[in-house]
Structures are given as structure tokens and as C-alpha cells.
Design a protein around this motif. Structure first.
Motif, PDB file in Angstrom:
ATOM      1  N   PRO A   1       0.811  -1.235   0.000  1.00 32.49           N
ATOM      2  CA  PRO A   1       0.000   0.000   0.000  1.00 32.49           C
ATOM      3  C   PRO A   1       0.837   1.274   0.000  1.00 32.49           C
ATOM      4  N   MET A   2       2.028   1.203   0.585  1.00 32.00           N
ATOM      5  CA  MET A   2       2.913   2.369   0.610  1.00 32.00           C
ATOM      6  C   MET A   2       3.220   2.849  -0.808  1.00 32.00           C
ATOM      7  N   LEU A   3       3.178   1.929  -1.767  1.00 29.08           N
ATOM      8  CA  LEU A   3       3.527   2.273  -3.145  1.00 29.08           C
ATOM      9  C   LEU A   3       2.348   2.828  -3.922  1.00 29.08           C
ATOM     10  N   VAL A   4       1.139   2.645  -3.365  1.00 27.73           N
ATOM     11  CA  VAL A   4      -0.048   3.090  -4.074  1.00 27.73           C
ATOM     12  C   VAL A   4      -0.182   4.601  -3.898  1.00 27.73           C
ATOM     13  N   ALA A   5      -0.342   5.298  -5.007  1.00 26.12           N
ATOM     14  CA  ALA A   5      -0.507   6.750  -4.923  1.00 26.12           C
ATOM     15  C   ALA A   5      -1.757   7.071  -4.111  1.00 26.12           C
ATOM     16  N   PRO A   6      -1.702   8.119  -3.276  1.00 29.49           N
ATOM     17  CA  PRO A   6      -2.858   8.446  -2.442  1.00 29.49           C
ATOM     18  C   PRO A   6      -4.161   8.585  -3.243  1.00 29.49           C
ATOM     19  N   VAL A   7      -4.085   9.177  -4.412  1.00 28.13           N
ATOM     20  CA  VAL A   7      -5.315   9.352  -5.191  1.00 28.13           C
ATOM     21  C   VAL A   7      -5.838   8.004  -5.673  1.00 28.13           C
ATOM     22  N   ALA A   8      -4.934   7.112  -6.068  1.00 27.28           N
ATOM     23  CA  ALA A   8      -5.363   5.781  -6.483  1.00 27.28           C
ATOM     24  C   ALA A   8      -5.941   5.032  -5.283  1.00 27.28           C
ATOM     25  N   GLY A   9      -5.332   5.209  -4.115  1.00 31.93           N
ATOM     26  CA  GLY A   9      -5.878   4.615  -2.895  1.00 31.93           C
ATOM     27  C   GLY A   9      -7.280   5.132  -2.625  1.00 31.93           C
ATOM     28  N   ALA A  10      -7.450   6.443  -2.784  1.00 27.78           N
ATOM     29  CA  ALA A  10      -8.776   7.031  -2.584  1.00 27.78           C
ATOM     30  C   ALA A  10      -9.777   6.403  -3.547  1.00 27.78           C
ATOM     31  N   ALA A  11      -9.355   6.215  -4.814  1.00 30.17           N
ATOM     32  CA  ALA A  11     -10.261   5.666  -5.819  1.00 30.17           C
ATOM     33  C   ALA A  11     -10.704   4.263  -5.453  1.00 30.17           C
ATOM     34  N   VAL A  12      -9.748   3.409  -5.084  1.00 33.21           N
ATOM     35  CA  VAL A  12     -10.134   2.015  -4.848  1.00 33.21           C
ATOM     36  C   VAL A  12     -10.962   1.893  -3.561  1.00 33.21           C
ATOM     37  N   TRP A  13     -10.663   2.694  -2.559  1.00 31.69           N
ATOM     38  CA  TRP A  13     -11.470   2.623  -1.333  1.00 31.69           C
ATOM     39  C   TRP A  13     -12.872   3.190  -1.561  1.00 31.69           C
ATOM     40  N   GLN A  14     -12.962   4.180  -2.418  1.00 32.71           N
ATOM     41  CA  GLN A  14     -14.299   4.691  -2.734  1.00 32.71           C
ATOM     42  C   GLN A  14     -15.132   3.595  -3.391  1.00 32.71           C
ATOM     43  N   TRP A  15     -14.464   2.825  -4.210  1.00 33.53           N
ATOM     44  CA  TRP A  15     -15.142   1.709  -4.877  1.00 33.53           C
ATOM     45  C   TRP A  15     -15.511   0.617  -3.859  1.00 33.53           C
TER      46      TRP A  15
ATOM     47  N   ASP B   1     -18.485   1.809  -1.804  1.00 34.26           N
ATOM     48  CA  ASP B   1     -19.652   2.322  -2.519  1.00 34.26           C
ATOM     49  C   ASP B   1     -20.951   1.868  -1.836  1.00 34.26           C
ATOM     50  N   PRO B   2     -21.923   2.791  -1.675  1.00 36.11           N
ATOM     51  CA  PRO B   2     -23.128   2.482  -0.892  1.00 36.11           C
ATOM     52  C   PRO B   2     -23.907   1.267  -1.403  1.00 36.11           C
ATOM     53  N   THR B   3     -24.018   1.097  -2.707  1.00 31.61           N
ATOM     54  CA  THR B   3     -24.837  -0.010  -3.204  1.00 31.61           C
ATOM     55  C   THR B   3     -24.016  -1.178  -3.721  1.00 31.61           C
ATOM     56  N   ALA B   4     -22.953  -0.886  -4.464  1.00 32.47           N
ATOM     57  CA  ALA B   4     -22.253  -1.973  -5.146  1.00 32.47           C
ATOM     58  C   ALA B   4     -20.922  -2.339  -4.495  1.00 32.47           C
ATOM     59  N   GLY B   5     -20.512  -1.597  -3.447  1.00 36.24           N
ATOM     60  CA  GLY B   5     -19.204  -1.834  -2.864  1.00 36.24           C
ATOM     61  C   GLY B   5     -19.099  -3.153  -2.120  1.00 36.24           C
ATOM     62  N   VAL B   6     -17.901  -3.709  -2.122  1.00 33.82           N
ATOM     63  CA  VAL B   6     -17.670  -5.005  -1.479  1.00 33.82           C
ATOM     64  C   VAL B   6     -18.004  -4.954   0.016  1.00 33.82           C
ATOM     65  N   VAL B   7     -17.598  -3.874   0.681  1.00 34.10           N
ATOM     66  CA  VAL B   7     -17.778  -3.801   2.128  1.00 34.10           C
ATOM     67  C   VAL B   7     -19.255  -3.892   2.502  1.00 34.10           C
ATOM     68  N   ASN B   8     -20.072  -3.066   1.859  1.00 32.53           N
ATOM     69  CA  ASN B   8     -21.505  -3.112   2.175  1.00 32.53           C
ATOM     70  C   ASN B   8     -22.127  -4.438   1.792  1.00 32.53           C
ATOM     71  N   ARG B   9     -21.713  -5.004   0.688  1.00 34.48           N
ATOM     72  CA  ARG B   9     -22.332  -6.257   0.254  1.00 34.48           C
ATOM     73  C   ARG B   9     -21.926  -7.407   1.162  1.00 34.48           C
ATOM     74  N   LEU B  10     -20.718  -7.354   1.701  1.00 33.45           N
ATOM     75  CA  LEU B  10     -20.308  -8.401   2.642  1.00 33.45           C
ATOM     76  C   LEU B  10     -21.005  -8.215   3.987  1.00 33.45           C
TER      77      LEU B  10
ATOM     78  N   ILE C   1     -18.622   7.279   3.159  1.00 30.42           N
ATOM     79  CA  ILE C   1     -17.823   8.481   2.948  1.00 30.42           C
ATOM     80  C   ILE C   1     -18.630   9.754   3.165  1.00 30.42           C
ATOM     81  N   ASN C   2     -19.924   9.675   2.945  1.00 35.17           N
ATOM     82  CA  ASN C   2     -20.723  10.898   3.050  1.00 35.17           C
ATOM     83  C   ASN C   2     -21.615  10.934   4.276  1.00 35.17           C
ATOM     84  N   THR C   3     -21.262  10.197   5.304  1.00 38.71           N
ATOM     85  CA  THR C   3     -22.027  10.231   6.548  1.00 38.71           C
ATOM     86  C   THR C   3     -21.133  10.843   7.627  1.00 38.71           C
ATOM     87  N   THR C   4     -21.684  11.778   8.366  1.00 35.91           N
ATOM     88  CA  THR C   4     -20.873  12.476   9.370  1.00 35.91           C
ATOM     89  C   THR C   4     -20.187  11.522  10.331  1.00 35.91           C
TER      90      THR C   4
END
Lengths: 317, 282
Positions: free
Chosen positions: A138-152, A155-164, A172-175
Motif C-alpha cells: 500500500p505504501m507504493l499506491v498513490a494516495p489518489v489511487a488509494g482514494a479511488a479504490v477505497w471509494q469503490w 460504494d453504498p450499493t455496489a461496494g464489497v464492504v456493504n455487500r459483505l 464516505i458521506n455520513t458524518t
């Protein structure tokens, strides 16, 4: 005539040269003294130009009012910017959030790496190399690329985390969860690096101490608590210092790409606030005052931590 | 590999298989946490555009559709080239300037040495954001905004590089420098014929580290290149901002952004880990 390379004699010795050759000796003195400064010149010049002169400039700007437009005048306003800064409610909240981020980072940069380091002291060979490669990635992953994959992933509907988990949280958008998300992603970036630093620290500890303690009848737990951890403390102090100084900075790209400080300011830490003052509100004076306050705060924090580390550390002398 | 180990190998207490298993599972869990997002990034990018939402662990059938899509949408090739130029020039410049400075610290003792050294250490305390406004204004005055030179020039002095190389040079045998002087060599030629060859592994490691850092840099390019997206990190961000993310092309772009760094890492793994850990211990 190549100059005194390696060691320069004390200037007084050079100054007592005979008078007749005064001009020549002055020249040779310059030739003798100049080289290290010449080698240092490019680095120091850049350092002054891009770090120290701007810092002075920031101090200057902090007592002026200016909107960053080159043609508009700079007005001197004394300490008004500082007063304005210290009376905005946002500042206190963002400082608090910065401390939350730092506290949230410590498990990733100190606790988990230490536990893993202790548990895995004796994993060697190919397996160790494979693990090292994995945790370091992960240290090698650019911060923006890290942001992209974690956003994926989140993701509220299709993301792995929510589906698991079977949830439909908009992490990301909840206080309540946005700050947690920023902390976990930053932790993900750094945990492998911290684990490597800890294992390097553990490797550097002389095993004789533990062996001696064992001869004295200490249990493995006691050895860890009273021998290994104290000897590891300089490494841990370094990690804590780094976390305190750099956490807020590491989170910046993630905040900028994922939350823009929101929702409702819940991820705005001091750095993001500074950025907003300068580049969103174009309030150069306020941003500069904030920069100076943070710089001074850093000095105090670093000095405190350094003296604390000095007192707590047991050096392997 | 084997369960039998010599007594030398296990200095304190023998480890039972259970404890060894505990060690492996701790590392395994940590490794999984670290590597899963990266795996998922590439897995998603390689799914057929219609299969992006699938949860199967192995992407099948493999497809390069997302990559074609991403390459068609933004000028990714140009961005990668720009980023490579920035990363390589910035790293080479930092390496050269840091080498000269570290050499000065190591080979001479001179007045103000401590003060100058402190100037480099002190940069740790200056938050980047505290100097960004004047730097931005200075770049604007120099006419370097929106240029790659504007991204590169302010990064050229790496305090970390100076301190790291100084640390390595401190242990450099002074006798070798003395011998070179006896041969009548100037300090400049000693630097290149005596010091640099022995520093080669360190310089390589530091160079790779600097390339990776410059490649992944986000903050500074974002300030300098506000109107264009000339480097990949910014191109990726412009992709991220759009409503209703197209995850396939986004993951393909992110994957391509990281690929050169991963390739560098795989080829030079040992050097890089050493560089990171040593620089960390500074």
C-alpha cells in the motif's frame, strides 16, 4: 594547493601567516575554506528559497490583509488576522479533529506494528519476504489511487464492504463514519511501513539481554515487557513523533479527493482548513496566520515529544 | 520451511508450533488487509465492462475493455509521460544536490556546520502548508505556474536525502579521502572516483525512493497545475469527481497509475525496502 581536504585547521592558525605574502595567503585561505560551502550552496540556496524565505514571507503575510490578486494592495492589519483566526469556531473544531486523526492513526502506526512485530520475530526466509512484500504494497499506491479504490470498496450499493456486511451505508458521506474512513485508509497506507520499522528495530536489539534475563528465570512475557519493549522504545518514539507531525499531512489527498472536508465539515482538519482559507476564500492573511500558528504548535509538540522520548527511552549503550 | 531449527536460530525459548501459527496468522491477516484493496483494484479493472459489479473473487472472463475505455477518455499516455519526466528529473536533481551537500558535511569540518545541519533537520517542523502561499506567489512571479518546471524546481532540495546520505557518509573511511588527496586529486574528482562508487547501492535506493515519491506526489502538482491535468494523479482526480462513477475505467486508470511503481518495486524490492526502513529510522 588542493586545499585542506578532510580537516580544516582552526582559522587562528591560518591567520598567523607571514605578512609579505598576505594577498596570496588570503587567497589560499579562501581556497581552503570555501569548498564545503560551495558543495552546500545549491542545497542551502534551494532550502532558503523554497522553505525558509517563504516561512518568513508567511510571517509577513500573517500581519497583512491581501486577497492573493497581484494588483490589489496589501494592507497592514497588525494581529487582526490572528485574532480572527483564534476566534473562529472552526479552528477549535479542526484542531480537535486533527488530534482525533492522530489518536486514530496510532493503532496503525504503533500498536498493530508492535504486536505483529513481536508475534513474528521468528518468521524467516521466503515466508517473511512474501509477507514483507504484501504489507509494504500500500505504501507504493498513490494516495489518489488509494482514494479511488477505497471509494469503490465503500460504494453504498455496489461496494464489497456493504455487500459483505449486508448494509447500505454511505460511509464516505455520513458524518459519523467519514472521519473513520479517512483514518482507516491512511492507516492502510502506513501500517506496513510502520511494521517494517518495528521489525528493523527488533532486529537491532542485542539478543544477549533477553538470554541473560532468561537465565535469571524471567518468563517470555516478562522479557517482552521489561527487556524488549524498553529497548524498542526509541523506535516507537520515532513512530509516534512521525505520526504526530505527519498524520494531518498524509490525510490531505484523501480528504481533498473523497470528502472535501465534509460532510458538514466533519473531516476538516487543520491542514484542510488552511488550504480552504488560502485557495478557496483567497484570504491570504488568515491562511498565513494559521500557517504560523501551526508551525509554532509543531515546534512545541516536537520539543515536548523529544524530551519525553529522551526520558522514557532506554538506549542500548 | 522445516519445523526443526538449530539452537542458534531460536535464542530465547523454543517456539511451539501453535505460537508459530499465531505469528503466521497475524502476518497473514495484516497482509490480507494491506493487499486486498490492491487486488480488487486490478480485479475490477480486468472484468468485462458489464461484469464490474460482480463479486466473484477471480475476474472472468478477462477483458481489457476498461483500459481501452480509460485510454479513450483521457490522454493517459501523455499524462504518464509527463509524470515520468517530472519524477525522473526531480529525483535526479534531488540526488545530485543532496550528494553534494552530504559530501560537504562528511568530508570537512567547518564553521557553522551544526547550524547548517540544523537547517536541514528543521524542515521537518515546517508544515508544507505553511509555506505554500508564498511559494505559489513566487512561482507565479517566475511565470512557472501551469508548467512542469514549476512542479519540479521547488522539490529539488530533499532534506531527507541530505540527512540520509550524510548518515551513510559519516561511516565512510576518511583514510580513503586522505589517500586520494595524497594522490593530488581535487575534492571534486575524489567525490566521483572514490565516494560515489562506494555509495552506489545507497544512491540507487534513494533514487528509487525519490522517483516513487515524486510519482505519487499530489499536493504540489495540484497547486501548480490548476487548470490542466498534466500528471496522472490529477487526471485520476478529475475522473473521481464525476457523478456516478464509472468504476471500470476508473480502476483501470488507477491501476495504470500504480503500475510503473509496482514494476519498479518488484524489480528492485530489496533495495527499496532497505531505503524506506533506513530513511524511516533517521
Amino acid at each position: 594547493m588542493t586545499g585542506t581536504f578532510v580537516e580544516v585547521p582552526s582559522p587562528s592558525a591560518a591567520g598567523t601567516e607571514a605578512a609579505p605574502a598576505a594577498r596570496r595567503s588570503a587567497w589560499s585561505r579562501v581556497r581552503r575554506i570555501a569548498p564545503p560551502y560551495l558543495y552546500l550552496a545549491p542545497a542551502v540556496a534551494l532550502l532558503v528559497l523554497w522553505t525558509y524565505q517563504p516561512l518568513a514571507q508567511t510571517a509577513y503575510l500573517s500581519v497583512h490583509s491581501w486577497n492573493l490578486v497581484p494588483t490589489s494592495p496589501m494592507r497592514e492589519v497588525g494581529f487582526a488576522n490572528y485574532v480572527r483566526l483564534l476566534t473562529t469556531p472552526e479552528l477549535g473544531e479542526s484542531v480537535l479533529r486533527t488530534f482525533v486523526v492522530i489518536a486514530g492513526m496510532l493503532p496503525f502506526t504503533v500498536l498493530i506494528p508492535t504486536v505483529v512485530g513481536l508475534l513474528t520475530r521468528h518468521v524467516r526466509g521466503r515466508a517473511a519476504a512474501v509477507y514483507r512484500g504484501l504489507v509494504f504494497a500500500p505504501m507504493l499506491v498513490a494516495p489518489v489511487a488509494g482514494a479511488a479504490v477505497w471509494q469503490w470498496l465503500l460504494d453504498p450499493t455496489a461496494g464489497v464492504v456493504n455487500r459483505l456486511l449486508g448494509t447500505e451505508l454511505n460511509w464516505i458521506n455520513t458524518t459519523g463514519t467519514a472521519q473513520l474512513v479517512i483514518i482507516v485508509i491512511t492507516g492502510w497506507h502506513l501500517v506496513g511501513f510502520a511494521a517494517l520499522v518495528v521489525s528493523a528495530g527488533l532486529t537491532g536489539i542485542n539478543p544477549d539481554y533477553a538470554a541473560a534475563a532468561q537465565v535469571d528465570g524471567a518468563s517470555r512475557g516478562q522479557i517482552t515487557r521489561w527487556v524488549t519493549l524498553p529497548l524498542l522504545s526509541p523506535t516507537l518514539a520515532f513512530l509516534v513523533l512521525m505520526t504526530v507531525l505527519l498524520s494531518a499531512q498524509w490525510t490531505f489527498p484523501l480528504i481533498d479527493t473523497l470528502t472535501q472536508g465534509g460532510p458538514v465539515g466533519s473531516t476538516t482538519n487543520v491542514y484542510y482548513l488552511l488550504w480552504e482559507y488560502g485557495f478557496r476564500s483567497h484570504d491570504a492573511g488568515l491562511a498565513a496566520a494559521a500557517g504560523i500558528v501551526f508551525f509554532l504548535g509543531f515546534i512545541v509538540l516536537a520539543a515536548l515529544l523529544a524530551s519525553l522520548a529522551d526520558r522514557l527511552s532506554h538506549h542500548d549503550d | 520451511m522445516t519445523t526443526e531449527r538449530s539452537a542458534n536460530d531460536e535464542p530465547v525459548g523454543a517456539r511451539s508450533p501453535a505460537q508459530r501459527a499465531l505469528g503466521h496468522s497475524a502476518l497473514g491477516l495484516l497482509g490480507l488487509f494491506c493487499v486486498f484493496p490492491i487486488y480488487w483494484l486490478y480485479a475490477t479493472s480486468l472484468r468485462a465492462p458489464g461484469d464490474v459489479y460482480q463479486l466473484s473473487v477471480l475476474p472472468w472472463p478477462l477483458s481489457t475493455g476498461n483500459y481501452a475505455d480509460a485510454l479513450g477518455k483521457i490522454d493517459l499516455a501523455g499524462m504518464l509521460l509527463n509524470t515520468a519526466i517530472v519524477a525522473v528529473l526531480s529525483a535526479l536533481g534531488q540526488l545530485l544536490i543532496a550528494l553534494l551537500a552530504a559530501y560537504a558535511f562528511a568530508a570537512w569540518s567547518f564553521p557553522f556546520q551544526r547550524l547548517l545541519h540544523l537547517m536541514f533537520v528543521g524542515t521537518w517542523l515546517v508544515p508544507f502548508q505553511a509555506t505554500m502561499l508564498p511559494n505559489y506567489v513566487l512561482l507565479a512571479r517566475l511565470g512557472l505556474l501551469e508548467t512542469l518546471a514549476g512542479v519540479i524546481i521547488p522539490t529539488l532540495c530533499s532534506a531527507l536525502g541530505v540527512l540520509l546520505l550524510r548518515e551513510h557518509l559519516k561511516n565512510f573511511p576518511k583514510e580513503l579521502l586522505d589517500a586520494a588527496r595524497m594522490d593530488g586529486r581535487s575534492s571534486w574528482s575524489s567525490l566521483w572516483t572514490v565516494v560515489v562508487p562506494s555509495l552506489r547501492p545507497v544512491l540507487a535506493a534513494l533514487g528509487i525512493l525519490l522517483v516513487i515519491t515524486a510519482w505519487n506526489e499530489y499536493f504540489w502538482p495540484a497547486m501548480v497545475l490548476q487548470r490542466s491535468n498534466a500528471v496522472v494523479q490529477l487526471g485520476l482526480r478529475s475522473f473521481l469527481g464525476t457523478e456516478g462513477n464509472e468504476w471500470g475505467p476508473l480502476m483501470a486508470t488507477a491501476g495504470l497509475t500504480c503500475l510503473p511503481v509496482f514494476a519498479l518495486y518488484l524489480v528492485l524490492q530489496r533495495h527499496i525496502v532497505n531505503a524506506f526502513v533506513r530513511s524511516g529510522l533517521k
